[in-house]
Design an enzyme around this catalytic site. Structure first.
Site, PDB file in Angstrom:
ATOM      1  CB  THR A  27      -0.933  -0.043   1.233  1.00 44.36           C
ATOM      2  OG1 THR A  27      -1.891  -1.071   1.003  1.00 44.36           O
ATOM      3  CG2 THR A  27      -1.654   1.278   1.444  1.00 44.36           C
ATOM      4  CG  HIS A 177      -5.659  -8.262   1.092  1.00 45.86           C
ATOM      5  ND1 HIS A 177      -5.267  -9.038   2.167  1.00 45.86           N
ATOM      6  CD2 HIS A 177      -5.148  -7.020   1.332  1.00 45.86           C
ATOM      7  CE1 HIS A 177      -4.562  -8.290   3.014  1.00 45.86           C
ATOM      8  NE2 HIS A 177      -4.479  -7.065   2.527  1.00 45.86           N
ATOM      9  CG  ASN A 180      -2.177  -8.349   6.449  1.00 49.15           C
ATOM     10  OD1 ASN A 180      -1.712  -9.303   7.072  1.00 49.15           O
ATOM     11  ND2 ASN A 180      -1.545  -7.793   5.433  1.00 49.15           N
ATOM     12  CE1 TYR A 182      -7.237  -3.476   6.097  1.00 49.03           C
ATOM     13  CE2 TYR A 182      -5.553  -5.058   5.459  1.00 49.03           C
ATOM     14  CZ  TYR A 182      -5.908  -3.794   5.915  1.00 49.03           C
ATOM     15  OH  TYR A 182      -4.942  -2.865   6.189  1.00 49.03           O
ATOM     16  CG  ASN A 237      -5.763  -3.557  10.370  1.00 53.46           C
ATOM     17  OD1 ASN A 237      -5.620  -2.385  10.679  1.00 53.46           O
ATOM     18  ND2 ASN A 237      -5.382  -4.048   9.198  1.00 53.46           N
TER      19      ASN A 237
HETATM   20  C1  8OZ Z   1      -0.190  -0.763   5.264  1.00 51.97           C
HETATM   21  C2  8OZ Z   1      -0.987   0.366   5.303  1.00 51.97           C
HETATM   22  C3  8OZ Z   1      -2.296   0.276   4.862  1.00 51.97           C
HETATM   23  C4  8OZ Z   1      -2.800  -0.924   4.398  1.00 51.97           C
HETATM   24  C5  8OZ Z   1      -2.226  -4.631   4.515  1.00 51.97           C
HETATM   25  C6  8OZ Z   1      -3.248  -3.381   2.742  1.00 51.97           C
HETATM   26  O1  8OZ Z   1      -1.686  -4.644   5.624  1.00 51.97           O
HETATM   27  C7  8OZ Z   1      -2.518  -3.348   3.837  1.00 51.97           C
HETATM   28  C8  8OZ Z   1      -1.987  -2.057   4.356  1.00 51.97           C
HETATM   29  C9  8OZ Z   1      -0.676  -1.965   4.808  1.00 51.97           C
HETATM   30  O2  8OZ Z   1      -2.535  -5.676   3.946  1.00 51.97           O
END
Ligand code: 8OZ
Length: 366
Positions: A27, A177, A180, A182, A237
């Protein structure tokens, strides 16, 4: 000296790769603010890195709702497809291969980034207790609302359409994806998924959304052009799971039925330590997948050569080293020194810290 296997070709599903060094999804928050489209700086950035065996683009939202950070690109509009087409043409002209990482952030978003200022969507109405970037600074992620059961087919259709768009944009494939913290990871991990319907509770139910996304994407494109990224043991996250070996064994068993291009695992904590808690094992998870395995997280030259030489991995994805070394493959091959990336320019901005890192030959000529 014989060439280490890391630098030799590999067929990953339908993808013919010239070497096994992969540019990991990164990103960079530089999409055009008015329409989230990539533009000319993206063309240069990715073309400069075309000697990678495979480029995986930065995460790109499948829909306006799937967006969680300012200035991340999308793959849901005509302008975005046109912008990406220039990127894929430039990478292909240099003999490279490129897949797009398709992304829905779920609850890792902020109301200011959502259509109509609505709450972000998630499996359950539980805040991520993480932070996101809204264009001015870091803000706490907003409280999401739970997706209704009858909305799930619409989200699956967004994945399907994003895949059709990726084909139209000239990509070689897509990476889903599912890592992480999401949306897909939120369905998988029981710290975020408290649903009591067919998508929550048992491991089988929590794997269902991932399985349906892969099925939807594989309807839009052959599965040999589809990769999946998971982060079984990562708490990125602020996500948690009470039994990741059970969850991800079941997830990978499902993935193994599709004939995918590859399975991509973040080994350990995303961008952090590779250590695992007692009882957790990447090797055991990897052994459940019969296709191509892509390893990621903190690999250096020696670790990557060793992993591929001894079959612990088929492909190795490098993240930060690719930011500051557009010619990473050549440098690794020559065992040349690597440039250190500047963290200040990771996210946002223009060409500085993006397309101005020289190749080794350029830096020696200067
Ligand atoms: C860093 C900053 C924002 C998003 C991920 C898409 O960790 C990200 C991401 C990484 O998969």
């Amino acid at each position: 000296m014989t060439l280490p296997k890391l630098f030799t070709p590999l067929k990953a599903g339908s993808l013919e790769l010239s070497n096994r060094v992969v540019m990991a999804p990164l990103t960079r928050n530089r999409a055009r603010p008015e329409d989230d489209a990539p533009y000319d700086i993206h063309v240069d950035y990715y073309a400069q890195r075309a000697s990678a065996g495979l480029i995986i683009t930065e995460g790109s939202q499948i829909s306006p709702e799937g967006k969680g950070y300012a200035w991340t690109p999308g793959i849901h509009s005509e302008a975005q497809v046109a912008g990406w087409k220039k990127v894929t043409d430039a990478v292909h002209a240099k003999g490279g291969r490129i897949v797009i990482q398709i992304w829905h952030v779920g609850r890792v978003s902020h109301v200011s980034l959502q259509p109509g200022g609505q709450a972000p969507v998630a499996p359950s109405a539980l805040a991520a207790e993480s932070r996101t970037f809204d264009g001015n600074g870091f803000v706490p992620t907003s409280e999401p609302r739970a997706l209704a059961l009858d909305e799930i087919p619409r989200v699956l259709e967004d994945y399907r359409q994003a895949t059709r768009n990726a084909r139209a944009a000239g990509f070689d494939g897509v990476e889903i994806h599912a890592a992480n913290g999401y949306l897909i990871d939120q369905f998988l991990k029981d710290g975020a998924n408290k649903r009591t319907d067919a998508y929550g509770g048992s491991v089988e139910n929590r794997v269902r959304f991932l399985d349906e996304v892969v099925a939807a994407v594989s309807e839009a494109w052959e599965p040999g052009r589809v990769g999946v990224r998971l982060s079984p043991f990562s708490n990125a996250n602020a996500i948690t799971d009470s039994d990741p070996m059970a969850t991800f064994s079941a997830a990978i068993d499902r993935l193994d039925t599709y004939g995918l291009a590859y399975l991509h695992l973040v080994e350990g904590q995303t961008g952090g330590p590779r250590d695992l808690a007692e009882g957790n094992s990447i090797e055991a998870l990897r052994a459940r997948f019969s296709g191509v395995y892509m390893a990621n997280n903190g690999y250096d030259r020696e670790m990557a050569i060793e992993a591929v030489e001894h079959g612990a991995a088929d492909l190795v994805a490098f993240g930060k080293p690719f930011i500051s070394n557009p010619d990473l493959v050549e440098r690794l091959k020559a065992d040349a020194p690597l440039a250190t990336p500047d963290q200040e320019t990771f996210y946002g901005g223009g060409t500085k810290g993006y397309t101005d890192y020289p190749t080794l030959a350029e830096s020696q000529a200067a």
